[in-house]
Design an enzyme around this catalytic site. Sequence first.
Site, PDB file in Angstrom:
ATOM      1  N   HIS B 283      13.912  10.902  -2.302  1.00 35.68           N
ATOM      2  CA  HIS B 283      15.345  10.847  -2.000  1.00 35.68           C
ATOM      3  C   HIS B 283      16.059   9.856  -2.909  1.00 35.68           C
ATOM      4  O   HIS B 283      15.561   8.785  -3.212  1.00 35.68           O
ATOM      5  CB  HIS B 283      15.623  10.584  -0.520  1.00 35.68           C
ATOM      6  CG  HIS B 283      15.208   9.248  -0.001  1.00 35.68           C
ATOM      7  ND1 HIS B 283      15.963   8.123  -0.172  1.00 35.68           N
ATOM      8  CD2 HIS B 283      14.104   8.863   0.692  1.00 35.68           C
ATOM      9  CE1 HIS B 283      15.351   7.102   0.421  1.00 35.68           C
ATOM     10  NE2 HIS B 283      14.215   7.516   0.945  1.00 35.68           N
ATOM     11  N   ASP B 295      11.772   2.462  -2.192  1.00 33.48           N
ATOM     12  CA  ASP B 295      12.415   3.395  -1.246  1.00 33.48           C
ATOM     13  C   ASP B 295      13.762   3.817  -1.773  1.00 33.48           C
ATOM     14  O   ASP B 295      14.760   3.186  -1.513  1.00 33.48           O
ATOM     15  CB  ASP B 295      12.535   2.698   0.112  1.00 33.48           C
ATOM     16  CG  ASP B 295      13.053   3.623   1.202  1.00 33.48           C
ATOM     17  OD1 ASP B 295      13.067   4.857   0.989  1.00 33.48           O
ATOM     18  OD2 ASP B 295      13.448   3.111   2.256  1.00 33.48           O
ATOM     19  N   GLU B 329      18.789  10.606   2.661  1.00 33.84           N
ATOM     20  CA  GLU B 329      17.679  10.487   3.610  1.00 33.84           C
ATOM     21  C   GLU B 329      17.891   9.323   4.562  1.00 33.84           C
ATOM     22  O   GLU B 329      17.533   9.390   5.735  1.00 33.84           O
ATOM     23  CB  GLU B 329      16.354  10.293   2.846  1.00 33.84           C
ATOM     24  CG  GLU B 329      15.097  10.409   3.722  1.00 33.84           C
ATOM     25  CD  GLU B 329      14.652   9.093   4.351  1.00 33.84           C
ATOM     26  OE1 GLU B 329      13.781   9.146   5.228  1.00 33.84           O
ATOM     27  OE2 GLU B 329      15.164   8.017   3.995  1.00 33.84           O
ATOM     28  N   GLU B 330      18.490   8.239   4.056  1.00 31.92           N
ATOM     29  CA  GLU B 330      18.546   7.003   4.842  1.00 31.92           C
ATOM     30  C   GLU B 330      19.408   7.104   6.088  1.00 31.92           C
ATOM     31  O   GLU B 330      19.076   6.532   7.117  1.00 31.92           O
ATOM     32  CB  GLU B 330      19.046   5.837   3.963  1.00 31.92           C
ATOM     33  CG  GLU B 330      18.104   5.419   2.853  1.00 31.92           C
ATOM     34  CD  GLU B 330      16.748   4.912   3.356  1.00 31.92           C
ATOM     35  OE1 GLU B 330      16.523   4.859   4.575  1.00 31.92           O
ATOM     36  OE2 GLU B 330      15.913   4.582   2.509  1.00 31.92           O
ATOM     37  N   ASP B 357       7.733   9.452  -0.490  1.00 32.91           N
ATOM     38  CA  ASP B 357       8.715   8.527   0.101  1.00 32.91           C
ATOM     39  C   ASP B 357       8.006   7.423   0.880  1.00 32.91           C
ATOM     40  O   ASP B 357       8.428   7.028   1.953  1.00 32.91           O
ATOM     41  CB  ASP B 357       9.704   9.291   0.997  1.00 32.91           C
ATOM     42  CG  ASP B 357      10.819   8.385   1.508  1.00 32.91           C
ATOM     43  OD1 ASP B 357      11.045   7.308   0.914  1.00 32.91           O
ATOM     44  OD2 ASP B 357      11.458   8.741   2.527  1.00 32.91           O
ATOM     45  N   HIS B 427      14.068  -1.372   2.981  1.00 28.82           N
ATOM     46  CA  HIS B 427      15.458  -1.547   3.450  1.00 28.82           C
ATOM     47  C   HIS B 427      15.959  -2.983   3.287  1.00 28.82           C
ATOM     48  O   HIS B 427      16.793  -3.436   4.059  1.00 28.82           O
ATOM     49  CB  HIS B 427      15.602  -1.158   4.932  1.00 28.82           C
ATOM     50  CG  HIS B 427      15.331   0.296   5.197  1.00 28.82           C
ATOM     51  ND1 HIS B 427      15.399   0.828   6.459  1.00 28.82           N
ATOM     52  CD2 HIS B 427      14.988   1.316   4.378  1.00 28.82           C
ATOM     53  CE1 HIS B 427      15.116   2.118   6.410  1.00 28.82           C
ATOM     54  NE2 HIS B 427      14.857   2.434   5.148  1.00 28.82           N
TER      55      HIS B 427
END
Lengths: 461, 461
Positions: B283, B295, B329-330, B357, B427
């Site tokens: 993503h 990520d 995606e997040e 991912d 994140h």
Amino acid sequence: MKKILLAVALLSPLTKTSVFAQADYQADSVFIRKIFNTALSEGKSYEMLKTLTQDVGPRLSGSAGAAKAVEYTRDVMKQLQFDNVFLQNVMVPHWVRGAKEQGAIVIGKQKISVPIAALGGSVATAKEGLKARVIEVKTFQELRDLGTEKVKGKIVFFNRPMDPTRLNTFEAYGGAVDQRGAGPSEASKMGAVGCIVRSMTTRLDDIPHTGSMRYASGAPIIPAAAISTNAAELLSKTLKEKPETEFYFKQNCETLPDAPSHNVIGELKGVKTPAEYMVVGGHLDSWDFAQGAHDDGSGCVQSIEAVRLLKVLGYKPNNTLRAVMYINEENGLKGGIAYADSAKSKNEKHVAAIESDRGGFTPLGFGIVGTPAQKAKIMGWQKLFSAYGIHELGVGGGGADIGPLGPQGTVLLGLIPDSQRYFDYHHASNDSFDKVSKRELELGAASMAAMLYLLDKYGVN
Amino acid sequence: MKKILLAVALLSPLTKTSVFAQADYQADSVFIRKIFNTALSEGKSYEMLKTLTQDVGPRLSGSAGAAKAVEYTRDVMKQLQFDNVFLQNVMVPHWVRGAKEQGAIVIGKQKISVPIAALGGSVATAKEGLKARVIEVKTFQELRDLGTEKVKGKIVFFNRPMDPTRLNTFEAYGGAVDQRGAGPSEASKMGAVGCIVRSMTTRLDDIPHTGSMRYASGAPIIPAAAISTNAAELLSKTLKEKPETEFYFKQNCETLPDAPSHNVIGELKGVKTPAEYMVVGGHLDSWDFAQGAHDDGSGCVQSIEAVRLLKVLGYKPNNTLRAVMYINEENGLKGGIAYADSAKSKNEKHVAAIESDRGGFTPLGFGIVGTPAQKAKIMGWQKLFSAYGIHELGVGGGGADIGPLGPQGTVLLGLIPDSQRYFDYHHASNDSFDKVSKRELELGAASMAAMLYLLDKYGVN
């Protein structure tokens, strides 16, 4: 599938050694789970490594840092209340780098400074430094084929990269490190006045990687240094365009008289056969400009942690278990040799020795050096490790420091972690605490504790 | 041993699918070796990741960074001369953080600032911020048991750590992330005025980890944020000593109208069945304060690289192969959903989809979602992967973005790398390019290329 498995088991060479009672398997599973849970939730290895790398710091044999590391690890094992903690005297080489090196590519009046590090054991250049034309080679054969006429008076530049396509980076290292270890004397035999070597790493960066070299007896002694991989690329490119390019370097290193130092040993006394020993260890020394976090602070704290884990879980060993911090792996192996000599002279039967000296990365397996039956027995424990990512038992060897125990019949085991990042940091200033993952380090310590437990419980024969 | 192996093979449920001709095996081995050698010696993934993370940078859905990432990956695939490169329109949520958050533990007149990050999707606090007493809980049940009387008017503090003893850190994440995703609404249902959550990481540090949350319909909408694990420890300790402790936070985030964005797709046309598709993807979006290196910048560049590797090695695919950069995606999964919707409406038969991912770490296996026969067939290729450290085929699932393809009968595969470090960066602002190992990234890309090759050559049935 049962019938098939049985059929295979009956015919397999592993049968006798690999099948152990279901009850034992259950008990071992539970205990190994406790080892991993404790390491991952209440582990001490990361904290110990922080102190060893950041407070003690660099610790080349003979240095004040090495002495501090001896004190620190002894104190730690005393605080952990190991049954017995002691030092073993070892005389070690004492090489010092001196003032920071200088290096430059010289094209006429233009000087391009490059990152450089004297090789461990090298002599200094003259005070004003050394400047000469450069001859680049990839192999000793290529060097010899040039003939002395072309090499005489020049600086030989060994520029064969580590092979990036080798999955196991230690194999790539093994395929390139002759340039560093023996290159200087190979060069001087052909008349070279100096030697520079491409750093042993697959990365392209500006960090020089040192490491030991040895002068061959009879060959003229010339100064030798490693330059960063980016510098090696630049020098190679420059030489292609301008063959008259010179290289300049200045270094101030020297070898002082051998110095007194120590192996550091902590033990848990065996209950059944206390005169039989099983050891886990790493080497305490590091290169002088590195915190030595992966090489090999990790192995030291993992070894202490492995013994600590068994102790706090209340395990009463059959054999006497030792955590050993060997001194001087980097430039002499005097600690490993002294340890084995002492074991022999004191008639301490060493049944098995585990070493961790491939970095504090995610563990994948153990190398094993022993008889086929011993290897098969240990490989029979695979199932107990599978839940923890350990899937390669028996691929690879033991370790440098425990090698000298081999002739005494000791089974040698080396922890095999993931090798992809090791040579990014090896023997370089970036081998620092921040490059170590707490969980990866802890998993290695737990794997060593689990292996030590099985070795102690079941023996090797 | 031959007889035994044959006996096992004849009886094994894997037999029919796992045994392929010796000649094929040899050819596949050679080709897969070429894939890995090319990735490790002439790979482009690391360079692409550097641009995507350092030049493009953070790229939350709807942001200028996301638009730049769309352009960049499209341009890269065009430069690589993929047969066809195009964008797919997707409307995405557009949440913005606004001015930097403030957070503090308040004990009487003493204010201790702590690292804090609004959760994705949260509303802002009032302009002057929110200050209230704090009630700490570990689970939703514990919260409900307290009753509304005790929770009303307070800030609920969810402080259940990720379980460090889970070897697979994604399982530990799965066991804790309910607090972040549903915690705010669970808290508001009980009368809370705000919600703070311990960051989702096993590390103890000062870095807050954001992530998406969703407000349950009908529950009052309250502001929610993550605090660093060190802050969580401190707050918990402080509350034990001084239960009247308050927490203060101020955040300015808001949800803007949905914005137009794109999935980015590049393909190699199939030779035999061009209307059948096999895709590799990651993503494209990341959180707003992160470079999104692991990520999921890694997954994006690995996907492009996987297709590039097959192309430069001259492979002519049977099916049409696609690298897909899914957007959003997040915080919405709109890209994955739009992709599957488009495939369905255009009647593009998607045979298999691979996702990366889980970070650019050393690959260990592939999760597989398919029928038992399909799984068995793919697991039968294990031997071709063993030389590359891939030893877990079939453990785990596919991936979020490819999930929507599942109902179309697509076999879903997820690259499974070593998970130990993933949640150190997930994140968070430290998910940056320097945390990615070139070799580890390249091994993942090569593994995906090898799997794509086998899927394309042998199909899934």
